[in-house]
Design a protein around this motif. Structure first.
Motif, PDB file in Angstrom:
ATOM      1  N   THR A 313      72.798 -23.270  28.572  1.00  0.00           N
ATOM      2  CA  THR A 313      72.015 -22.417  29.479  1.00  0.00           C
ATOM      3  C   THR A 313      70.751 -21.924  28.787  1.00  0.00           C
ATOM      4  N   THR A 314      69.596 -22.270  29.364  1.00  0.00           N
ATOM      5  CA  THR A 314      68.304 -22.016  28.738  1.00  0.00           C
ATOM      6  C   THR A 314      67.353 -21.348  29.721  1.00  0.00           C
ATOM      7  N   SER A 315      66.783 -20.214  29.308  1.00  0.00           N
ATOM      8  CA  SER A 315      65.778 -19.537  30.127  1.00  0.00           C
ATOM      9  C   SER A 315      64.431 -20.229  29.950  1.00  0.00           C
ATOM     10  N   TYR A 316      63.613 -20.144  30.983  1.00  0.00           N
ATOM     11  CA  TYR A 316      62.272 -20.714  30.920  1.00  0.00           C
ATOM     12  C   TYR A 316      61.370 -19.836  30.064  1.00  0.00           C
ATOM     13  N   GLN A 317      60.902 -20.380  28.954  1.00  0.00           N
ATOM     14  CA  GLN A 317      60.003 -19.654  28.036  1.00  0.00           C
ATOM     15  C   GLN A 317      58.812 -20.564  27.754  1.00  0.00           C
ATOM     16  N   PRO A 318      57.797 -20.514  28.597  1.00  0.00           N
ATOM     17  CA  PRO A 318      56.733 -21.517  28.499  1.00  0.00           C
ATOM     18  C   PRO A 318      55.720 -21.297  27.389  1.00  0.00           C
ATOM     19  N   GLY A 319      55.676 -20.100  26.792  1.00  0.00           N
ATOM     20  CA  GLY A 319      54.647 -19.841  25.791  1.00  0.00           C
ATOM     21  C   GLY A 319      53.299 -19.581  26.454  1.00  0.00           C
ATOM     22  N   PRO A 320      52.219 -19.527  25.663  1.00  0.00           N
ATOM     23  CA  PRO A 320      50.903 -19.203  26.220  1.00  0.00           C
ATOM     24  C   PRO A 320      50.433 -20.236  27.247  1.00  0.00           C
ATOM     25  N   TRP A 321      49.681 -19.751  28.224  1.00  0.00           N
ATOM     26  CA  TRP A 321      49.127 -20.601  29.275  1.00  0.00           C
ATOM     27  C   TRP A 321      48.143 -21.608  28.684  1.00  0.00           C
ATOM     28  N   PHE A 322      48.141 -22.814  29.253  1.00  0.00           N
ATOM     29  CA  PHE A 322      47.205 -23.859  28.818  1.00  0.00           C
ATOM     30  C   PHE A 322      46.857 -24.730  30.002  1.00  0.00           C
ATOM     31  N   ASN A 323      45.624 -25.183  30.059  1.00  0.00           N
ATOM     32  CA  ASN A 323      45.232 -26.195  31.046  1.00  0.00           C
ATOM     33  C   ASN A 323      44.025 -26.949  30.501  1.00  0.00           C
ATOM     34  N   SER A 324      43.840 -28.175  30.979  1.00  0.00           N
ATOM     35  CA  SER A 324      42.675 -28.960  30.571  1.00  0.00           C
ATOM     36  C   SER A 324      42.265 -29.867  31.716  1.00  0.00           C
ATOM     37  N   ALA A 325      41.014 -30.272  31.718  1.00  0.00           N
ATOM     38  CA  ALA A 325      40.494 -31.123  32.790  1.00  0.00           C
ATOM     39  C   ALA A 325      39.162 -31.703  32.350  1.00  0.00           C
ATOM     40  N   LYS A 326      38.618 -32.567  33.215  1.00  0.00           N
ATOM     41  CA  LYS A 326      37.266 -33.075  32.985  1.00  0.00           C
ATOM     42  C   LYS A 326      36.420 -32.799  34.211  1.00  0.00           C
ATOM     43  N   PHE A 327      35.226 -32.257  34.003  1.00  0.00           N
ATOM     44  CA  PHE A 327      34.232 -32.110  35.067  1.00  0.00           C
ATOM     45  C   PHE A 327      33.176 -33.187  34.806  1.00  0.00           C
ATOM     46  N   PHE A 328      33.386 -34.376  35.375  1.00  0.00           N
ATOM     47  CA  PHE A 328      32.543 -35.532  35.085  1.00  0.00           C
ATOM     48  C   PHE A 328      32.516 -35.781  33.573  1.00  0.00           C
ATOM     49  N   ASP A 329      31.420 -35.428  32.879  1.00  0.00           N
ATOM     50  CA  ASP A 329      31.298 -35.740  31.449  1.00  0.00           C
ATOM     51  C   ASP A 329      31.744 -34.594  30.547  1.00  0.00           C
ATOM     52  N   ILE A 330      32.110 -33.450  31.114  1.00  0.00           N
ATOM     53  CA  ILE A 330      32.427 -32.271  30.304  1.00  0.00           C
ATOM     54  C   ILE A 330      33.934 -32.036  30.261  1.00  0.00           C
ATOM     55  N   GLU A 331      34.474 -32.011  29.048  1.00  0.00           N
ATOM     56  CA  GLU A 331      35.891 -31.683  28.888  1.00  0.00           C
ATOM     57  C   GLU A 331      36.070 -30.167  28.880  1.00  0.00           C
ATOM     58  N   TYR A 332      37.122 -29.719  29.568  1.00  0.00           N
ATOM     59  CA  TYR A 332      37.408 -28.280  29.698  1.00  0.00           C
ATOM     60  C   TYR A 332      38.820 -28.005  29.208  1.00  0.00           C
ATOM     61  N   GLN A 333      38.963 -26.936  28.415  1.00  0.00           N
ATOM     62  CA  GLN A 333      40.284 -26.470  28.008  1.00  0.00           C
ATOM     63  C   GLN A 333      40.331 -24.955  28.149  1.00  0.00           C
ATOM     64  N   THR A 334      41.492 -24.449  28.487  1.00  0.00           N
ATOM     65  CA  THR A 334      41.696 -22.994  28.498  1.00  0.00           C
ATOM     66  C   THR A 334      43.057 -22.678  27.899  1.00  0.00           C
ATOM     67  N   TYR A 335      43.097 -21.666  27.069  1.00  0.00           N
ATOM     68  CA  TYR A 335      44.331 -21.198  26.432  1.00  0.00           C
ATOM     69  C   TYR A 335      44.460 -19.706  26.680  1.00  0.00           C
ATOM     70  N   GLY A 336      45.661 -19.246  27.002  1.00  0.00           N
ATOM     71  CA  GLY A 336      45.875 -17.821  27.217  1.00  0.00           C
ATOM     72  C   GLY A 336      45.197 -17.343  28.489  1.00  0.00           C
ATOM     73  N   ASP A 337      44.585 -16.171  28.418  1.00  0.00           N
ATOM     74  CA  ASP A 337      44.043 -15.526  29.613  1.00  0.00           C
ATOM     75  C   ASP A 337      42.587 -15.144  29.381  1.00  0.00           C
ATOM     76  N   VAL A 338      41.685 -15.799  30.114  1.00  0.00           N
ATOM     77  CA  VAL A 338      40.270 -15.428  30.108  1.00  0.00           C
ATOM     78  C   VAL A 338      39.899 -15.070  31.545  1.00  0.00           C
ATOM     79  N   SER A 339      39.624 -13.810  31.792  1.00  0.00           N
ATOM     80  CA  SER A 339      39.359 -13.331  33.152  1.00  0.00           C
ATOM     81  C   SER A 339      37.957 -13.750  33.597  1.00  0.00           C
ATOM     82  N   PRO A 340      37.800 -14.085  34.902  1.00  0.00           N
ATOM     83  CA  PRO A 340      36.455 -14.400  35.389  1.00  0.00           C
ATOM     84  C   PRO A 340      35.502 -13.216  35.305  1.00  0.00           C
ATOM     85  N   LYS A 341      36.066 -11.995  35.414  1.00  0.00           N
ATOM     86  CA  LYS A 341      35.276 -10.771  35.221  1.00  0.00           C
ATOM     87  C   LYS A 341      35.950  -9.948  34.116  1.00  0.00           C
ATOM     88  N   ILE A 342      35.143  -9.433  33.189  1.00  0.00           N
ATOM     89  CA  ILE A 342      35.695  -8.713  32.031  1.00  0.00           C
ATOM     90  C   ILE A 342      36.485  -7.488  32.492  1.00  0.00           C
TER      91      ILE A 342
END
Length: 438
Positions: A313-342
């Protein structure tokens, strides 16, 4: 584990297939995967490359077709019409039933629509499943213009696909800047401008009001919220996705936007679990969203549930948020939490290359200087390094001073750590940054 159980998984995306494979490594239970989308698992993120001609469909299937039989995993290409959780069976559209001991719902998402007049016309389509790809290929054959509604990552993928066939595009974006609900203004403006440099007509603060039909129930034009009419042969709907769970409407399994689950992916029905895009956590962990619609979390869902189903029996423990993508020629990565407004409790630092679309932004807590998150565009970071720093709650000074350790760019790529570090210390007085006990 006792007698062999009959484990049925509905959905053959990354969540369902990862769960099945992980169970098979530990157990001899009977395993069945049901999917109405495709007979075999394929890489959903690679659908765009099939449309663009870079790959054939068979190239995006990670496993040979005989893999499943060799691993004693039964595949059924059929549509589940309903689930009877009391009597423990699923019913197919044909009326046939299949009994289960354990049921795993991994049916993913579908394109979210907002009730626009004409949204069911031919030539109006989202980009999520194999049927979408097939319809987009048909609908865009020979057209002279396309409209994409909504921003985000799927919208950019669709734009890149259509441009590969030299189809002019108008992009309708509700916000003032591209993806501004997720990205801070500088990043949103940079990405919007980058998309425009590829020849895309970007229409900001513009919404779809109506889709107009020709005599054959195919789209011929759209009308925007400001009354503008635009002739077009295709409308791509990329206004987000929602859990694909309509077949559970008559079941005893409780749903909200998604299938309600606890930290072990257990639903309100005994022996029934849900994972991937269609699962909604009753109590989300680590300030995450209740529904996680990202490839890597779906895989983690499958692995975690398999542990539980195999006796650990294992609880879901995903660790810090992560995502990545490409916007045409630009690679994008995000780790943790960066708010659109400070936010009030945080400080952000932002560096952009003076000439290129290369950018990095850090966010950290005001009172402790502990790193909250980082966004990068055009600088590739090592996942394991930032995952470790966020988990260890490293402070911003440590991160800036050790930034080169996180760079994943190949050997001959230009490095920018020294410029970033200089700009950071020029903005933030060292005396104000408490060096925490590390």
């Amino acid at each position: 584990m006792g007698h062999q159980r009959n484990i049925v998984i509905i959905g053959n995306g990354i969540a369902g297939v990862t769960c099945a494979r992980s169970i098979r490594k530990k157990s001899k239970d009977h395993l069945t995967i049901i999917s109405s989308e495709s007979p075999h698992f394929f890489s959903r993120t690679a659908l765009m490359y099939v449309y663009m001609g870079h790959m054939k469909f068979e190239h995006i299937k990670p496993y040979p077709d005989d893999f499943w039989e060799k691993n004693n995993i039964k595949l059924i290409h059929n549509h589940v019409a309903l689930v009877d959780a009391k009597s423990k069976f699923v019913e197919f559209e044909s009326g046939e039933i299949m009994r289960y001991d354990i049921l795993v719902i991994a049916t993913g998402s579908k394109t979210k629509k907002y009730g626009w007049p004409g949204q069911e016309l031919n030539g109006v389509r989202g980009l999520y499943n194999l049927q979408d790809l097939e319809e987009i290929s048909k609908s865009t054959n020979g057209i002279s213009h396309a409209v994409i509604v909504g921003g985000g990552l799927i919208g950019v993928e669709l734009a890149e696909m259509l441009l590969s066939r030299k189809i002019p595009i108008t992009f309708l974006i509700r916000e003032k800047h591209f993806w501004s609900g997720v990205l801070p203004e500088a990043e949103a403006m940079m990405i919007g401008n980058h998309i425009a440099t590829h020849g895309v007509d970007m229409q900001y603060e513009t919404e779809l009001r109506e889709i107009i039909s020709d005599d054959n129930k195919k789209v011929k034009a759209i009308v925007t919220n400001n009354g503008r009419q635009l002739s077009t042969g295709f409308v791509g709907i990329t206004t987000g996705v929602e859990p694909n769970i309509a077949f559970l409407d008559e079941s005893e399994i409780q749903t909200d936007k998604g299938v309600l689950v606890d930290k072990h992916f257990q639903t309100t029905a005994p022996g029934v679990y849900a994972i991937g895009d269609c699962a909604q956590f009753i109590n989300p962990v680590q300030n995450r969203k209740a529904i996680e619609q990202v490839w890597y979390t779906a895989r983690m869902h499958g692995e975690t549930l398999a542990e539980t189903l195999c006796g650990n029996t294992t609880s879901y423990q995903p660790g810090p948020w992560f995502n990545s993508a490409k916007f045409f020629d630009i690679e994008y990565q995000t780790y943790g939490d960066v708010s659109p407004k400070i936010k009030d409790d945080e400080i952000q630092f932002f560096w952009k290359h003076p000439e290129k679309d290369i950018l990095i932004r850090f966010a950290w807590l005001r009172d402790s200087n502990v790193l909250k998150g980082v966004n990068t565009f055009g600088i590739r970071l090592r996942h394991e390094v930032f995952d470790k720093w966020l988990t260890e709650k490293r402070n911003i000074q440590y991160v800036i001073d050790n930034l080169s350790a996180a760079n994943f760019d190949p050997e001959f790529f230009t490095r920018y750590e020294q410029k970033i570090k200089s700009a950071f210390y020029a903005q933030h007085d060292l005396a104000k940054i408490q060096t925490l006990q590390l």
